[in-house]
Motif scaffolding. Structure first.
Motif, PDB file in Angstrom:
ATOM      1  N   ALA A 129       0.849  -1.197   0.000  1.00 10.43           N
ATOM      2  CA  ALA A 129       0.000   0.000   0.000  1.00 10.43           C
ATOM      3  C   ALA A 129       0.882   1.244   0.000  1.00 10.43           C
ATOM      4  O   ALA A 129       1.864   1.337   0.734  1.00 10.43           O
ATOM      5  CB  ALA A 129      -0.898   0.001   1.217  1.00 10.43           C
ATOM      6  N   GLY A 130       0.535   2.182  -0.899  1.00  9.18           N
ATOM      7  CA  GLY A 130       1.284   3.432  -0.989  1.00  9.18           C
ATOM      8  C   GLY A 130       2.416   3.408  -1.989  1.00  9.18           C
ATOM      9  O   GLY A 130       2.974   4.467  -2.317  1.00  9.18           O
ATOM     10  N   GLU A 131       2.773   2.225  -2.504  1.00 12.12           N
ATOM     11  CA  GLU A 131       3.820   2.137  -3.522  1.00 12.12           C
ATOM     12  C   GLU A 131       3.198   2.291  -4.912  1.00 12.12           C
ATOM     13  O   GLU A 131       2.008   2.030  -5.123  1.00 12.12           O
ATOM     14  CB  GLU A 131       4.554   0.802  -3.410  1.00 12.12           C
ATOM     15  N   SER A 132       4.031   2.703  -5.862  1.00  9.38           N
ATOM     16  CA  SER A 132       3.552   2.988  -7.215  1.00  9.38           C
ATOM     17  C   SER A 132       4.322   2.164  -8.237  1.00  9.38           C
ATOM     18  O   SER A 132       5.363   1.572  -7.930  1.00  9.38           O
ATOM     19  CB  SER A 132       3.699   4.482  -7.523  1.00  9.38           C
ATOM     20  N   THR A 140      -0.936   4.189  -7.904  1.00 13.04           N
ATOM     21  CA  THR A 140      -0.481   3.842  -6.567  1.00 13.04           C
ATOM     22  C   THR A 140      -1.411   2.816  -5.950  1.00 13.04           C
ATOM     23  O   THR A 140      -2.640   2.953  -6.026  1.00 13.04           O
ATOM     24  CB  THR A 140      -0.425   5.096  -5.668  1.00 13.04           C
ATOM     25  N   ALA A 141      -0.846   1.784  -5.355  1.00  8.67           N
ATOM     26  CA  ALA A 141      -1.639   0.727  -4.728  1.00  8.67           C
ATOM     27  C   ALA A 141      -2.330   1.254  -3.477  1.00  8.67           C
ATOM     28  O   ALA A 141      -1.700   1.896  -2.633  1.00  8.67           O
ATOM     29  CB  ALA A 141      -0.741  -0.443  -4.371  1.00  8.67           C
ATOM     30  N   GLU A 142      -3.620   0.995  -3.380  1.00  2.54           N
ATOM     31  CA  GLU A 142      -4.378   1.423  -2.200  1.00  2.54           C
ATOM     32  C   GLU A 142      -4.207   0.459  -1.037  1.00  2.54           C
ATOM     33  O   GLU A 142      -4.494   0.811   0.115  1.00  2.54           O
ATOM     34  CB  GLU A 142      -5.860   1.554  -2.553  1.00  2.54           C
ATOM     35  N   VAL A 188      -0.417  -5.288 -14.615  1.00  4.72           N
ATOM     36  CA  VAL A 188      -1.816  -5.600 -14.380  1.00  4.72           C
ATOM     37  C   VAL A 188      -2.024  -5.779 -12.876  1.00  4.72           C
ATOM     38  O   VAL A 188      -1.225  -6.445 -12.193  1.00  4.72           O
ATOM     39  CB  VAL A 188      -2.224  -6.885 -15.135  1.00  4.72           C
ATOM     40  N   ASP A 189      -3.100  -5.188 -12.368  1.00  2.00           N
ATOM     41  CA  ASP A 189      -3.433  -5.286 -10.946  1.00  2.00           C
ATOM     42  C   ASP A 189      -4.203  -6.580 -10.683  1.00  2.00           C
ATOM     43  O   ASP A 189      -5.327  -6.751 -11.162  1.00  2.00           O
ATOM     44  CB  ASP A 189      -4.265  -4.066 -10.544  1.00  2.00           C
ATOM     45  N   LEU A 190      -3.610  -7.474  -9.895  1.00  2.00           N
ATOM     46  CA  LEU A 190      -4.255  -8.750  -9.578  1.00  2.00           C
ATOM     47  C   LEU A 190      -5.030  -8.716  -8.272  1.00  2.00           C
ATOM     48  O   LEU A 190      -5.632  -9.715  -7.886  1.00  2.00           O
ATOM     49  CB  LEU A 190      -3.193  -9.855  -9.488  1.00  2.00           C
ATOM     50  N   GLY A 191      -5.013  -7.560  -7.594  1.00  4.12           N
ATOM     51  CA  GLY A 191      -5.616  -7.521  -6.273  1.00  4.12           C
ATOM     52  C   GLY A 191      -4.878  -8.475  -5.349  1.00  4.12           C
ATOM     53  O   GLY A 191      -3.647  -8.517  -5.314  1.00  4.12           O
TER      54      GLY A 191
END
Length: 247
Positions: A129-132, A140-142, A188-191
């Motif tokens: 969280a907080g990294e981009s 940026t990852a929530e 790609v965001d995998l969650g």
């Protein structure tokens, strides 16, 4: 090619007769036919379509009058071939319809998409969280999650402007592309990666198992024809006989 109202290329109307006579008198030239191109065929009710067909028929009559037989003539592109029978003449020029994509927005001619664009997942890695990620750190990852790196980029025909419009299909699930589209990679965001995506998996840019070319075009603000014309670079085209899609 005769100019009928597209105003892009072709012999202008004032030069039709002179051109046709020169060709008719040339002993070593055989003219098989005339062609022209619709400007608004994807809008079937547009009055300019009637104008262009009338102009084409006038050109064809004049060509035959001065001695050209013109046995094979073509005017209709994909949308005109499907919606304007009077413009089919002896041949049609199918374009986007050959990819199985609907050429007229709002209509359904029962075409089946015939192309899938695939790449490979080359890495799966965590992000906190907080990294981009990617150039400019535009995403940026929530929360803590995982990212997949996919081997396709603008050098392969995936436009940088498609950032954020693309959802990549992996294992039948859609995942949001995040950050900049790079030269030869996307992220790609995998969650939380609940489906266990891993390196070596196939990633669908568009086609079966991913977004359709039409869906991607709508999300990116372009047309489906541009999307299917994009793949280049490291992309290898494979034509699958009898299959519903070609890669």
């Amino acid at each position: 090619m005769v100019e009928t109202g597209m105003h892009r290329s072709g012999v202008d109307k004032h030069a039709w007769e002179e051109t046709f006579r020169l060709l008719a008198d040339a002993p070593h030239i055989t003219v098989l036919g005339l062609m022209s191109h619709f400007a608004c065929a994807d809008e079937p009710e547009h009055p300019h379509n009637d104008h262009q067909e009338a102009e084409f028929r006038q050109a064809l009559a004049l060509a035959r009058e001065v001695g050209l037989e013109c046995p094979l003539n073509h005017l209709a592109n994909s949308p005109a071939a499907l919606t304007r029978p009077s413009a089919r003449f002896e041949q049609v020029r199918a374009g986007v319809a050959l990819y199985g994509l609907e050429p007229v927005a709002g209509l359904d001619h029962g075409l089946e998409p015939a192309m899938t664009w695939e790449a490979s997942v080359v890495a799966v890695k965590p992000i906190s969280a907080g990294e981009s990620t990617c150039y400019g750190l535009t995403w940026t990852a929530e929360s803590d999650r995982e990212l997949a790196t996919v081997s396709v980029g603008y050098a392969d025909g995936l436009p940088r402007a498609f950032q954020g419009a693309l959802q990549v299909g992996i294992g039948g699930e859609l995942y949001q592309q995040v950050g900049r589209v790079c030269m030869d990679q996307i992220v790609v965001d995998l969650g939380a990666n609940p489906h266990g995506v891993r390196a070596g998996d196939t990633a669908v840019i568009f086609g079966r198992g991913g977004m359709s070319a039409t869906e991607l075009a709508a999300a990116a603000g372009t047309i489906n024809y541009e999307v299917v014309c994009r793949p280049t670079g490291r992309t290898t085209r494979t034509y699958c006989e009898g299959a519903n899609d070609a890669q």
